[in-house]
Design a protein around this motif. Structure first.
Motif, PDB file in Angstrom:
ATOM      1  N   LEU A  44      71.283  11.198 -14.849  1.00  0.00           N
ATOM      2  CA  LEU A  44      69.881  10.832 -14.988  1.00  0.00           C
ATOM      3  C   LEU A  44      69.024  11.510 -13.924  1.00  0.00           C
ATOM      4  O   LEU A  44      69.477  11.762 -12.810  1.00  0.00           O
ATOM      5  N   GLY A  45      67.762  11.754 -14.282  1.00  0.00           N
ATOM      6  CA  GLY A  45      66.801  12.284 -13.326  1.00  0.00           C
ATOM      7  C   GLY A  45      65.415  12.283 -13.934  1.00  0.00           C
ATOM      8  O   GLY A  45      65.248  12.042 -15.137  1.00  0.00           O
ATOM      9  N   PRO A  46      64.395  12.552 -13.126  1.00  0.00           N
ATOM     10  CA  PRO A  46      63.032  12.616 -13.664  1.00  0.00           C
ATOM     11  C   PRO A  46      62.863  13.811 -14.594  1.00  0.00           C
ATOM     12  O   PRO A  46      63.609  14.793 -14.510  1.00  0.00           O
ATOM     13  N   GLU A  47      61.870  13.735 -15.459  1.00  0.00           N
ATOM     14  CA  GLU A  47      61.647  14.796 -16.442  1.00  0.00           C
ATOM     15  C   GLU A  47      61.427  16.146 -15.772  1.00  0.00           C
ATOM     16  O   GLU A  47      61.998  17.159 -16.184  1.00  0.00           O
ATOM     17  N   LEU A  49      62.425  17.559 -12.995  1.00  0.00           N
ATOM     18  CA  LEU A  49      63.375  17.743 -11.905  1.00  0.00           C
ATOM     19  C   LEU A  49      63.373  19.194 -11.427  1.00  0.00           C
ATOM     20  O   LEU A  49      63.432  20.124 -12.235  1.00  0.00           O
ATOM     21  N   HIS A  50      63.308  19.393 -10.110  1.00  0.00           N
ATOM     22  CA  HIS A  50      63.358  20.731  -9.530  1.00  0.00           C
ATOM     23  C   HIS A  50      64.725  21.358  -9.786  1.00  0.00           C
ATOM     24  O   HIS A  50      65.735  20.661  -9.913  1.00  0.00           O
ATOM     25  N   GLU A  51      64.771  22.696  -9.838  1.00  0.00           N
ATOM     26  CA  GLU A  51      66.025  23.381 -10.140  1.00  0.00           C
ATOM     27  C   GLU A  51      67.104  23.119  -9.094  1.00  0.00           C
ATOM     28  O   GLU A  51      68.296  23.238  -9.387  1.00  0.00           O
ATOM     29  N   GLU A  52      66.718  22.774  -7.864  1.00  0.00           N
ATOM     30  CA  GLU A  52      67.697  22.416  -6.843  1.00  0.00           C
ATOM     31  C   GLU A  52      67.759  20.907  -6.620  1.00  0.00           C
ATOM     32  O   GLU A  52      68.430  20.438  -5.700  1.00  0.00           O
ATOM     33  N   GLY A  53      67.069  20.149  -7.468  1.00  0.00           N
ATOM     34  CA  GLY A  53      67.091  18.702  -7.331  1.00  0.00           C
ATOM     35  C   GLY A  53      68.407  18.108  -7.803  1.00  0.00           C
ATOM     36  O   GLY A  53      69.103  18.676  -8.654  1.00  0.00           O
ATOM     37  N   ALA A  54      68.753  16.959  -7.255  1.00  0.00           N
ATOM     38  CA  ALA A  54      69.996  16.273  -7.608  1.00  0.00           C
ATOM     39  C   ALA A  54      69.739  15.222  -8.679  1.00  0.00           C
ATOM     40  O   ALA A  54      68.619  14.733  -8.839  1.00  0.00           O
ATOM     41  N   VAL A  55      70.795  14.878  -9.398  1.00  0.00           N
ATOM     42  CA  VAL A  55      70.721  13.826 -10.404  1.00  0.00           C
ATOM     43  C   VAL A  55      71.601  12.660  -9.983  1.00  0.00           C
ATOM     44  O   VAL A  55      72.422  12.765  -9.070  1.00  0.00           O
ATOM     45  N   LEU A  56      71.405  11.543 -10.666  1.00  0.00           N
ATOM     46  CA  LEU A  56      72.188  10.335 -10.441  1.00  0.00           C
ATOM     47  C   LEU A  56      73.217  10.218 -11.553  1.00  0.00           C
ATOM     48  O   LEU A  56      72.870  10.266 -12.734  1.00  0.00           O
TER      49      LEU A  56
END
Length: 259
Positions: A44-47, A49-56
């Motif tokens: 899961l993550g926000p719509e 999401l940055h390309e280097e952002g992490a997900v849950l």
């Protein structure tokens, strides 16, 4: 970027309840899913999401399972704009989220809520990253020097921030050159020499690697713990551990969950 944190995994007892909580209150969307015979992983993550952002990663083990939180893992932290801490917390309260630690009780600097399984979620003010995106994951360590040395020598991480008080210190670590939007690991060291229980409600941190086998070979050369090597994981991923026993997965940057 090789070495950035790809995700943090938590175990949940009721997948639908957890999915509803994160999608309703944090606006997360499903980024991926792995349906196996005995478990389901949902990412899961926000719509935006940055390309280097992490997900849950929510892991649901099929059957009637309960988990212990322990205290070796602290919390995940999500971002809100600098001027939206109070309004964002109030929004969660209006939606029925339990009042745990409001902004006023935290000096107006941050706040905390809990998800349905009791995992703590910190809300922090940031001038970068999508709203509710993952800012950091906090873990507790028994020896600050050893933990800092582990992340710097094994993974090439560097300090991006630190906070030292009378009773504890927090150290924030990311790989050199990582984007602001990348998730950090926060190492919390309490000065009183306490020890911690790992529990099993928290699973692991995951580091992204451009080449799984090359990255693993480098970790072995740097004397990281050989916990589960790529071959033992069908050459799909691998696992090491930090000095305190927190599991760290190494996952290819182009990893796709099996169908």
């Amino acid at each position: 970027m090789s070495g950035t944190l790809d995700h943090v995994m938590i175990r949940v007892e009721d997948l639908e309840e957890s999915l509803d909580w994160y999608t309703t209150h944090l606006g997360y969307e499903e980024k991926g899913r792995w349906e196996a015979d005995t478990f389901t992983n949902v990412y899961l993550g926000p719509e935006d999401l940055h390309e280097e952002g992490a997900v849950l990663e929510l892991t649901y083990n099929h059957g009637d399972n309960t988990y212990e939180l322990g205290d070796a893992w602290g919390h995940i932290a999500v971002r809100v704009p600098e001027d939206e801490l109070e309004s964002s917390y109030q929004q969660l309260m209006d939606e029925g989220v339990e009042d745990y630690r409001d902004p006023e009780s935290c000096g107006g600097r941050y706040a905390f809520v809990k998800d349905p399984d009791g995992h703590e979620v910190e809300i922090v003010k940031r001038d970068h990253g999508a709203k509710w995106s993952l800012d950091h994951t906090m873990i507790r360590v028994e020896d600050a020097d050893e933990a800092l040395g582990f992340w710097t020598r094994k993974f090439g991480y560097e300090h991006t921030g630190r906070w030292e008080s009378d009773t504890f210190a927090n150290y924030f670590m990311k790989p050199e050159g990582a984007a602001e939007e990348a998730m950090a690991v926060e190492l919390t060291y309490n000065y009183d020499g306490r020890s911690y229980e790992m529990g099993d409600a928290w699973g692991h941190l995951a580091v992204s690697a451009d080449d799984l086998h090359d990255y693993w070979e480098t970790l072995m050369e740097r004397e990281a713990a050989d916990y589960r090597d790529p071959e033992s994981c069908d050459d799909m991923f691998a696992f090491t551990k930090d000095p305190d026993g927190h599991e760290i997965e190494v996952i290819p940057a182009d990893f796709e969950s099996p169908e």
